[in-house]
Design a protein around this motif. Structure first.
Motif, short mmCIF file in Angstrom:
data_model
loop_
_atom_site.label_atom_id
_atom_site.label_comp_id
_atom_site.label_asym_id
_atom_site.label_seq_id
_atom_site.Cartn_x
_atom_site.Cartn_y
_atom_site.Cartn_z
N GLN A 153 31.12 38.08 28.46
CA GLN A 153 31.34 37.73 29.38
C GLN A 153 32.00 36.72 29.01
N ALA A 154 32.86 36.48 27.79
CA ALA A 154 34.05 35.70 27.13
C ALA A 154 35.46 37.18 27.53
N PHE A 155 35.26 37.88 27.97
CA PHE A 155 36.70 38.54 28.37
C PHE A 155 36.48 38.32 29.39
N MET A 156 35.06 38.07 30.67
CA MET A 156 34.96 37.39 32.03
C MET A 156 35.88 36.03 32.72
N ASP A 157 35.20 35.32 31.35
CA ASP A 157 35.47 33.33 31.09
C ASP A 157 36.90 33.14 31.11
N LEU A 208 40.73 37.20 37.88
CA LEU A 208 39.20 38.72 38.59
C LEU A 208 39.52 38.20 39.84
N LEU A 209 38.85 36.51 39.83
CA LEU A 209 38.69 35.56 41.21
C LEU A 209 39.84 36.19 42.48
N ALA A 210 40.77 35.99 42.08
CA ALA A 210 41.64 36.68 42.76
C ALA A 210 41.55 37.78 43.05
N GLN A 211 41.31 38.82 42.67
CA GLN A 211 41.73 40.36 42.40
C GLN A 211 40.77 40.28 43.50
N GLN A 212 39.03 40.18 43.14
CA GLN A 212 37.69 40.04 44.14
C GLN A 212 37.80 39.11 45.28
N ILE A 213 39.13 37.44 45.83
CA ILE A 213 38.84 37.87 46.82
C ILE A 213 40.06 38.70 47.85
N ARG A 214 41.01 39.07 47.28
CA ARG A 214 41.90 40.60 47.91
C ARG A 214 40.84 41.51 48.40
N ASP A 215 40.18 41.98 47.56
CA ASP A 215 39.75 43.11 47.94
C ASP A 215 39.07 42.39 48.85
N ALA A 216 38.08 41.58 49.19
CA ALA A 216 36.57 41.05 50.15
C ALA A 216 37.92 40.67 51.54
N ALA A 217 39.18 40.42 50.91
CA ALA A 217 40.08 40.09 52.38
C ALA A 217 40.04 41.69 52.91
N ASP A 218 41.34 42.59 51.89
CA ASP A 218 40.63 43.87 52.78
C ASP A 218 39.41 44.02 53.00
#
Length: 229
Positions: free
Chosen positions: A18-22, A28-38
């Motif tokens: 969780q600390a790493f995620m924070d 991480l959000l940017a990559q997830q958004i790119r994946d969602a856009a794809d």
């Protein structure tokens, strides 16, 4: 005891995760958004393919309907002329074409439903993606603001401004003291010099003058003039 240790290890691993995620939430959000856009782009392509297939099915259906109409006209003409055998062959073909027509209509209806659902999904996903992109921009701006705030609060950095201001104040005070001291020394030096004191006394009319005055020069010139006469 062993189970407790395992539980503790899992708990610490979870906390570390969780600390790493924070710490890496923004990239991480940017990559997830790119994946969602794809994924949305893939859904758009799926909609386009479904529409193209439906258009092809419509064209095929129109051809089938046209053939049925043509065969019915010819079959009726054959019956009118007593060619029952030819009329029957036409009827068999018409029956096959009608089955294909019905299947095509079912396929078109399925395509229409699928396209409608896909379009709705894409529209909803695009709206969510836009909201996520706005959120990402805000998160990045907030992150930059926080970094600036941390930099301002860091005593090892901007705290030197306070030190520099104190040094400047001490320097100015020292320079003022130097100027006052120099002025006082000049006054004391002047007061301690005999020549300067005598000059001041002579100028004030106390004692013989130190040099000729204008009156003395005029008196001397008049005396010379009278002697010459």
């Amino acid at each position: 005891m062993f189970n407790s240790i395992l539980t503790l290890i899992r708990g610490r691993a979870y906390d570390a995760e969780q600390a790493f995620m924070d710490r890496h939430a923004v990239p991480l959000l940017a990559q997830q958004i790119r994946d969602a856009a794809d994924a949305i782009q893939s859904a758009r392509r799926a909609v386009a393919i479904a529409i193209a297939q439906n258009e092809q099915e419509k064209s095929r259906h129109a051809v089938i309907v046209g053939r049925i109409a043509d065969l019915e006209t010819r079959a009726v003409a054959a019956l009118q002329k007593g060619s029952d055998e030819l009329a029957r062959e036409a009827a068999e073909v018409i029956a096959q074409l009608e089955a294909e027509r019905d299947a095509s209509e079912k396929a078109q209806a399925q395509f229409t439903r699928t396209i409608g659902k896909l379009k709705a999904t894409v529209r909803a996903s695009e709206a969510r993606l836009q909201e996520l992109q706005r959120g990402e921009r805000l998160a990045r701006a907030t992150e930059q603001t926080q970094k600036l705030s941390e930099a301002c609060d860091d005593n090892s950095g901007l705290a030197t401004l306070d030190e520099a201001e104190e040094t400047l104040a001490r320097l100015r005070a020292y320079q003022d003291r130097c100027e006052i001291t120099a002025s006082a020394m000049k006054e004391m030096d002047a007061a301690n010099r005999p020549g300067i004191v005598i000059e001041k006394l002579a100028s004030a009319g106390f004692g013989a003058p130190l040099g000729p005055s204008a009156d003395d020069v005029l008196a001397r010139l008049r005396e010379r003039m009278n002697s010459a006469a």
